[in-house]
Design an enzyme around this catalytic site. Sequence first.
Site, PDB file in Angstrom:
ATOM      1  N   GLU A   1      -5.693   3.655   3.506  1.00 53.91           N
ATOM      2  CA  GLU A   1      -6.221   4.307   4.702  1.00 53.91           C
ATOM      3  C   GLU A   1      -7.594   4.933   4.456  1.00 53.91           C
ATOM      4  O   GLU A   1      -8.215   5.446   5.386  1.00 53.91           O
ATOM      5  CB  GLU A   1      -5.244   5.385   5.182  1.00 53.91           C
ATOM      6  CG  GLU A   1      -3.871   4.865   5.577  1.00 53.91           C
ATOM      7  CD  GLU A   1      -3.881   4.033   6.853  1.00 53.91           C
ATOM      8  OE1 GLU A   1      -4.929   3.968   7.522  1.00 53.91           O
ATOM      9  OE2 GLU A   1      -2.829   3.436   7.177  1.00 53.91           O
TER      10      GLU A   1
ATOM     11  N   ASP B   1       0.834  -1.199   0.000  1.00 54.16           N
ATOM     12  CA  ASP B   1       0.000   0.000   0.000  1.00 54.16           C
ATOM     13  C   ASP B   1       0.870   1.251   0.000  1.00 54.16           C
ATOM     14  O   ASP B   1       2.039   1.221   0.383  1.00 54.16           O
ATOM     15  CB  ASP B   1      -0.991   0.006   1.162  1.00 54.16           C
ATOM     16  CG  ASP B   1      -0.412  -0.585   2.444  1.00 54.16           C
ATOM     17  OD1 ASP B   1       0.812  -0.774   2.518  1.00 54.16           O
ATOM     18  OD2 ASP B   1      -1.190  -0.872   3.365  1.00 54.16           O
TER      19      ASP B   1
END
Length: 379
Positions: free
Chosen positions: A129, A70
């Site tokens: 996120e 990520d």
Amino acid sequence: MEQASPFIQLRRQLHQIPEPGFNEHKTQQLILEYLDTLPKDRLYIRTWKTGVLAKIPGNRPQKCIGYRADMDGLPIREQTSCPFPSIHDGYMHACGHDMHMAIALGILTHFVHHRIDDDLVFIFQPAEEGPGGALPMLRSNALREWKPDVIFALHVAPEYPVGTIAIRPGLLFANTSELFIDLYGTGGHAARPHLANDMVIACTQLVQQLQTIVSRNIDPLDATILTIGKMEAGTKQNIIADHARIEGTIRTTSKKSMELIQTRIESLLKGIEAGFNCKTAIDWGCSYCQVYNDAKWTKSFTDFITHQTPYQLIECRESMAGEDFGYFLNEIPGFMFWLGVDTPYGLHHPQLDPSEEAIPVAISSMAKYIAQMGTRKKS
């Protein structure tokens, strides 16, 4: 600054440029610039939004192995003492995504120079996120054409020392959902409450009712959390509020409990509307499904770590945190594991400073594991 491996240096560069989800433009550019230094005949590159996909074709492929990292940072003001702090004021890599990307680039680089039989796809995914990049990336044409048959990922773990790998079969991360509720009534003068419809009262009643869901509607043996972290209402002490808003989070270890909680919240809101003659609106925000490790692949990995590496293996407990890698594992077998980075500060803390000594640990272990599972004996 002392000399460091290329991937520690890359981590430091990435650490300085944290960016919010789907705005990782500098991060994407840095990854692409590094990939451009590798042999072009052994690597195919695609972009999707601010993400990057890199494919290394195998010598005689029978399957495609995926590895995901990520990319996004968090809206946190950094408070570390490291000599390469964030240059984006108010943003920080406080969840280790800079480490994740550097490790993925290290594994990728190894296989560019040491190709295996099976195809490899490295996925640099934006917006973990929030608002969540995994699911739309899975649905994209770019990844659908390169969709892996098995997929792996890791997450830094501050609580474990360097050289420790923690994993478990089955549930690793919880199902999660954000929660935003607005209540709309009628404002007025504090001296004439009978002519108004006070949303402070309605809101406080709702918060109390929400806390009964876990205690009275959910099996006590099914770990579940419903937290209200923020309340807003009113503009002045002598004005009755016509609007109130609450924000919270839901975390469950089963999909069934998540569905039950959401259904109960909707029922409670109908009661609030009837009882307080008001209107309500609900937004579930960013919701992630559970991270569920495939038993077969998890055993394969734990056997490898135990018998073929010097690293310590721990079977960890499940976490009530959320991770959108769960969407990948919902469609593709594989696993995620915790990588020890030995720091006293937890994830999302402004002083999080993972040990960079964990980077070669992860690169070495994953490169050897993937090479072993992606190479077949010649007949």
